[in-house]
Design a protein around this motif. Structure first.
Motif, PDB file in Angstrom:
ATOM      1  N   PHE A 192      47.876   1.911  16.959  1.00  0.00           N
ATOM      2  CA  PHE A 192      48.544   3.130  17.395  1.00  0.00           C
ATOM      3  C   PHE A 192      50.014   2.853  17.709  1.00  0.00           C
ATOM      4  CE2 PHE A 192      50.195   5.796  20.787  1.00  0.00           C
ATOM      5  CZ  PHE A 192      50.011   7.064  20.256  1.00  0.00           C
ATOM      6  N   PHE A 193      50.260   1.818  18.493  1.00  0.00           N
ATOM      7  CA  PHE A 193      51.642   1.548  18.891  1.00  0.00           C
ATOM      8  C   PHE A 193      52.488   1.072  17.710  1.00  0.00           C
ATOM      9  CE2 PHE A 193      49.740   1.116  23.253  1.00  0.00           C
ATOM     10  CZ  PHE A 193      50.330   2.263  23.738  1.00  0.00           C
ATOM     11  N   GLN A 194      51.912   0.240  16.865  1.00  0.00           N
ATOM     12  CA  GLN A 194      52.668  -0.260  15.726  1.00  0.00           C
ATOM     13  C   GLN A 194      53.065   0.899  14.800  1.00  0.00           C
ATOM     14  OE1 GLN A 194      53.778  -3.447  15.460  1.00  0.00           O
ATOM     15  NE2 GLN A 194      52.795  -3.876  17.417  1.00  0.00           N
ATOM     16  N   PHE A 237      56.509   1.082  18.495  1.00  0.00           N
ATOM     17  CA  PHE A 237      56.502   0.289  19.735  1.00  0.00           C
ATOM     18  C   PHE A 237      56.413  -1.193  19.403  1.00  0.00           C
ATOM     19  CE2 PHE A 237      55.333   4.408  21.192  1.00  0.00           C
ATOM     20  CZ  PHE A 237      55.536   4.467  22.557  1.00  0.00           C
ATOM     21  N   PHE A 238      57.100  -2.013  20.216  1.00  0.00           N
ATOM     22  CA  PHE A 238      57.005  -3.462  20.052  1.00  0.00           C
ATOM     23  C   PHE A 238      56.087  -4.042  21.127  1.00  0.00           C
ATOM     24  CE2 PHE A 238      61.091  -2.282  18.240  1.00  0.00           C
ATOM     25  CZ  PHE A 238      60.977  -2.844  16.976  1.00  0.00           C
ATOM     26  N   TYR A 239      55.282  -4.984  20.707  1.00  0.00           N
ATOM     27  CA  TYR A 239      54.339  -5.644  21.630  1.00  0.00           C
ATOM     28  C   TYR A 239      55.109  -6.654  22.473  1.00  0.00           C
ATOM     29  CZ  TYR A 239      50.159  -8.439  22.925  1.00  0.00           C
ATOM     30  OH  TYR A 239      49.174  -9.118  23.585  1.00  0.00           O
ATOM     31  N   LEU A 274      64.850  -2.289  23.616  1.00  0.00           N
ATOM     32  CA  LEU A 274      64.110  -2.058  22.376  1.00  0.00           C
ATOM     33  C   LEU A 274      63.587  -0.627  22.273  1.00  0.00           C
ATOM     34  CD1 LEU A 274      62.252  -5.435  22.705  1.00  0.00           C
ATOM     35  CD2 LEU A 274      63.761  -4.864  20.801  1.00  0.00           C
ATOM     36  N   SER A 275      63.849   0.183  23.288  1.00  0.00           N
ATOM     37  CA  SER A 275      63.453   1.600  23.358  1.00  0.00           C
ATOM     38  C   SER A 275      61.964   1.844  23.574  1.00  0.00           C
ATOM     39  CB  SER A 275      63.912   2.389  22.123  1.00  0.00           C
ATOM     40  OG  SER A 275      65.309   2.484  22.117  1.00  0.00           O
ATOM     41  N   ARG A 276      61.122   1.237  22.710  1.00  0.00           N
ATOM     42  CA  ARG A 276      59.679   1.463  22.903  1.00  0.00           C
ATOM     43  C   ARG A 276      58.943   0.133  22.863  1.00  0.00           C
ATOM     44  NH1 ARG A 276      58.919   6.229  18.449  1.00  0.00           N
ATOM     45  NH2 ARG A 276      60.686   7.439  19.216  1.00  0.00           N
ATOM     46  N   VAL A 277      58.253  -0.161  23.932  1.00  0.00           N
ATOM     47  CA  VAL A 277      57.482  -1.402  23.988  1.00  0.00           C
ATOM     48  C   VAL A 277      56.118  -1.107  24.605  1.00  0.00           C
ATOM     49  CG1 VAL A 277      59.535  -2.856  24.252  1.00  0.00           C
ATOM     50  CG2 VAL A 277      58.347  -2.031  26.292  1.00  0.00           C
ATOM     51  N   TYR A 278      55.212  -2.055  24.464  1.00  0.00           N
ATOM     52  CA  TYR A 278      53.950  -1.966  25.197  1.00  0.00           C
ATOM     53  C   TYR A 278      53.475  -3.370  25.521  1.00  0.00           C
ATOM     54  CZ  TYR A 278      51.448  -3.166  20.849  1.00  0.00           C
ATOM     55  OH  TYR A 278      50.993  -3.802  19.721  1.00  0.00           O
ATOM     56  N   VAL A 298      46.902  -1.776  29.365  1.00  0.00           N
ATOM     57  CA  VAL A 298      47.783  -1.451  28.245  1.00  0.00           C
ATOM     58  C   VAL A 298      48.909  -0.611  28.813  1.00  0.00           C
ATOM     59  CG1 VAL A 298      47.934  -0.256  26.028  1.00  0.00           C
ATOM     60  CG2 VAL A 298      45.767  -1.319  26.723  1.00  0.00           C
ATOM     61  N   GLU A 299      50.150  -1.074  28.687  1.00  0.00           N
ATOM     62  CA  GLU A 299      51.254  -0.360  29.326  1.00  0.00           C
ATOM     63  C   GLU A 299      52.425  -0.092  28.372  1.00  0.00           C
ATOM     64  OE1 GLU A 299      51.704  -1.295  33.769  1.00  0.00           O
ATOM     65  OE2 GLU A 299      51.204  -3.247  32.921  1.00  0.00           O
ATOM     66  N   PRO A 300      52.456   1.104  27.801  1.00  0.00           N
ATOM     67  CA  PRO A 300      53.629   1.471  27.012  1.00  0.00           C
ATOM     68  C   PRO A 300      54.776   1.883  27.929  1.00  0.00           C
ATOM     69  CG  PRO A 300      52.048   3.265  26.997  1.00  0.00           C
ATOM     70  CD  PRO A 300      51.417   2.148  27.778  1.00  0.00           C
ATOM     71  N   GLU A 301      55.983   1.654  27.483  1.00  0.00           N
ATOM     72  CA  GLU A 301      57.164   2.078  28.232  1.00  0.00           C
ATOM     73  C   GLU A 301      58.189   2.589  27.225  1.00  0.00           C
ATOM     74  OE1 GLU A 301      57.076   1.821  31.651  1.00  0.00           O
ATOM     75  OE2 GLU A 301      58.992   2.884  31.771  1.00  0.00           O
ATOM     76  N   MET A 302      58.706   3.801  27.455  1.00  0.00           N
ATOM     77  CA  MET A 302      59.618   4.417  26.487  1.00  0.00           C
ATOM     78  C   MET A 302      60.941   4.807  27.133  1.00  0.00           C
ATOM     79  SD  MET A 302      56.313   5.632  25.999  1.00  0.00           S
ATOM     80  CE  MET A 302      56.277   7.249  26.650  1.00  0.00           C
ATOM     81  N   ALA A 303      62.019   4.366  26.531  1.00  0.00           N
ATOM     82  CA  ALA A 303      63.327   4.881  26.928  1.00  0.00           C
ATOM     83  C   ALA A 303      63.471   6.281  26.341  1.00  0.00           C
ATOM     84  CB  ALA A 303      64.433   3.973  26.406  1.00  0.00           C
ATOM     85  N   PHE A 304      64.354   7.074  26.919  1.00  0.00           N
ATOM     86  CA  PHE A 304      64.616   8.438  26.439  1.00  0.00           C
ATOM     87  C   PHE A 304      63.346   9.285  26.457  1.00  0.00           C
ATOM     88  CE2 PHE A 304      66.896   5.193  23.907  1.00  0.00           C
ATOM     89  CZ  PHE A 304      68.115   5.256  24.567  1.00  0.00           C
ATOM     90  N   CYS A 305      62.633   9.226  27.545  1.00  0.00           N
ATOM     91  CA  CYS A 305      61.364   9.940  27.636  1.00  0.00           C
ATOM     92  C   CYS A 305      61.177  10.475  29.052  1.00  0.00           C
ATOM     93  CB  CYS A 305      60.223   8.989  27.283  1.00  0.00           C
ATOM     94  SG  CYS A 305      58.604   9.787  27.243  1.00  0.00           S
TER      95      CYS A 305
END
Ligand code: 4AD
Ligand code: MG
Length: 465
Positions: free
Chosen positions: A150-152, A156-158, A222-226, A249-256
């Motif tokens: 899903f993240f890939q 999103f970057f791991y 990196l804007s989107r990571v998890y 599992v922790e996604p983190e998004m800039a500009f959100c």
């Protein structure tokens, strides 16, 4: 190359017939001897089903070895894969050779009968060989892959966040200390306190409760990571939903913002559950039939229905008006207990609910303060049977407001310098959440106790294996 597994054999479009030989290896679940022929059910864990091995007494080691084989024995079988005349299975193996790899001693604890999950926990080194635990492990695997996929797919970057940390993300003080000091006679400072400057890291360190703060660092570049890793909580909770070591599992998004965060959480659960449903049909069928009859219907609810959304204030009003007597009374400002969460998802909505904008007083310091000054941009995703499965928030990106919240929480400005720095250098609105992986697996499998969805549970008073 590795030999073929039962799963591959059962998925063949046609059997090989008598002339060709295949090899299967595994552990025997049952052995049945009848006049003139013996049947063995061999399982290698590659899928829920085993494969039936048909053994003729003509084999040279039949009397000396095969006749005495029982549940749990490990064997390698060479034989012909043929269509099975029985209705229970498509194919079976007509054995040409049975090699005994590992016999079992007479006290093998996993006999062909129902064992309680509590009993099985005590033999965690053998319980992976049970139907239920095998299926749990395969669902864990499928869910892990679905999460990465899903993240890939979504840019999103791991991120590999650290396991040893010096910060307490949730500010709850539920940290396991990491220390190499001599517990019997630790070095002490002038005031007589333990001198952690002499400890391995030169200061107090702990196992992480969450990778979020480091994920925020990475998201600011990196804007989107998890992250997807083990987290630790030294909370003395003896419930069916708490572990001292669990995977998050922790996604983190800039500009959100919070809305984007909630949208992502919903899309994430839908797609991950959908993928697991596709990958683990046979295992989920088992869970739905034998463990919890609502597995399929609950999964469908998550996958097909839009998640209900309400604010904490609305949720409290609904609960207050419900006329229901709860063990813990409901009042604005108090945290929702799992009985309240379940009431909302099971009785009010019948499906997942995202509750947003909780009182600042019951949430972590990093959550963004709303304009009302009383609530924060937090969200919890609640699901039937489990309650909270995801916790997240829009983060406080304004340095001065963050500093205020940190002071209220009694955090040291000095220690969180780097976290404050992120607000001084190119700060942007950002948000993220944490999914409790084991709670997701509980939801998928219907397993009642979280200790039975992780290979080796760690809970207060217990860390065997
Ligand atoms: O709500 P929590 O404490 O949130 C955080 O740790 C945030 N830093 C996440 C973030 O925003 N990046 O924990 C997140 C989830 C919970 O919703 C729950 O599903 C699970 O982690 N969880 C536990 N699971 C098993 N055992 C425990 N002791 C758990 N504590 C939390
Ligand atoms: Mg939470």
């Amino acid at each position: 190359m590795l030999a073929e597994q039962v799963k591959e054999l059962l998925e063949r479009t046609s059997p090989t017939g008598v002339e060709e030989s295949i090899i299967v290896q595994g552990w025997l679940r049952t052995v049945r001897h009848t006049k003139g022929v013996s049947f063995m059910d061999l399982n290698d864990g590659s899928c829920f089903s085993g494969i039936q091995i048909v053994v003729s007494p003509d084999l040279h080691n039949f009397d000396s070895e095969i006749r005495s084989l029982g549940t749990g024995c490990a064997v390698r079988v060479r034989g012909a894969l043929v269509e099975s005349p029985g209705s229970e299975q498509r194919y079976e193996v007509q054995a040409q050779e049975v090699e005994v790899l590992g016999d079992v001693e007479g006290d093998y604890p996993l006999q062909k009968k129902r064992h309680s999950f509590e009993f099985l926990r005590g033999i965690a080194h053998l319980r992976p060989r049970t139907n239920t635990m095998g299926a749990v492990f395969r669902v864990r695997n499928a869910a892990s892959m679905a999460i990465h996929n899903f993240f890939q797919r979504n840019g999103f970057f791991y991120l590999h966040s650290p396991i040893i940390t010096t910060s307490d993300c949730e500010g709850a003080g539920e940290m396991f200390r990491v220390s190499t000091l001599d517990a019997d006679s630790p070095p002490r400072d002038e005031a007589g306190r333990v001198d952690f400057e002499k400890d391995f890291f030169g200061r107090e360190a702990s196992l992480t409760v969450s990778g979020q703060l480091q994920a925020e660092i990475a998201a600011m570049a990196l804007s989107r990571v998890y992250t997807f890793g083990p987290t630790f909580r030294a909370e003395n909770s003896n419930t069916a939903r708490h572990l001292a070591e669990f995977w998050m599992v922790e996604p983190e998004m800039a500009f959100c913002d919070l809305k984007g965060d909630a949208d992502l959480a919903e899309a994430f659960l839908k797609e991950v559950f959908h993928e697991v449903r596709e990958a683990c049909t046979e295992d989920l069928e088992f869970f739905n039939k034998r463990i919890d009859k609502t597995v399929h219907s609950r999964l469908n609810e998550v996958i097909d229905k839009p998640f209900e959304r309400m604010t904490y204030t609305e949720a409290v009003a609904v609960l207050e008006k419900s006329g229901e007597t709860f063990e813990f009374p409901v009042s604005w400002g108090a945290d929702l207990q799992s009985e309240h969460e379940r009431y909302l998802t099971e009785k009010v909505v019948s499906g997942p609910v995202i509750v947003t904008d909780y009182p600042a007083g019951i949430k972590a310091f990093y959550m963004r303060r709303n304009d009302d000054e009383k609530t924060v941009a937090a969200m919890d995703v609640l699901v039937p049977r489990i309650g909270e499965i995801i916790g997240g928030a829009q983060r406080e990106e304004r340095g001065d407001v963050l500093l205020g919240s940190m002071k209220e929480a009694g955090l040291s400005e000095e220690e969180y310098r780097w976290y404050l720095d992120l607000r001084r250098y190119g700060s942007v609105p950002h948000a993220g959440f944490g999914l409790g992986f084991e709670r997701a697996v509980q939801f998928l499998t219907g397993m009642a106790n979280i200790r039975d969805v992780i290979p080796f549970p760690r809970v207060p008073g217990y860390a065997e294996f």
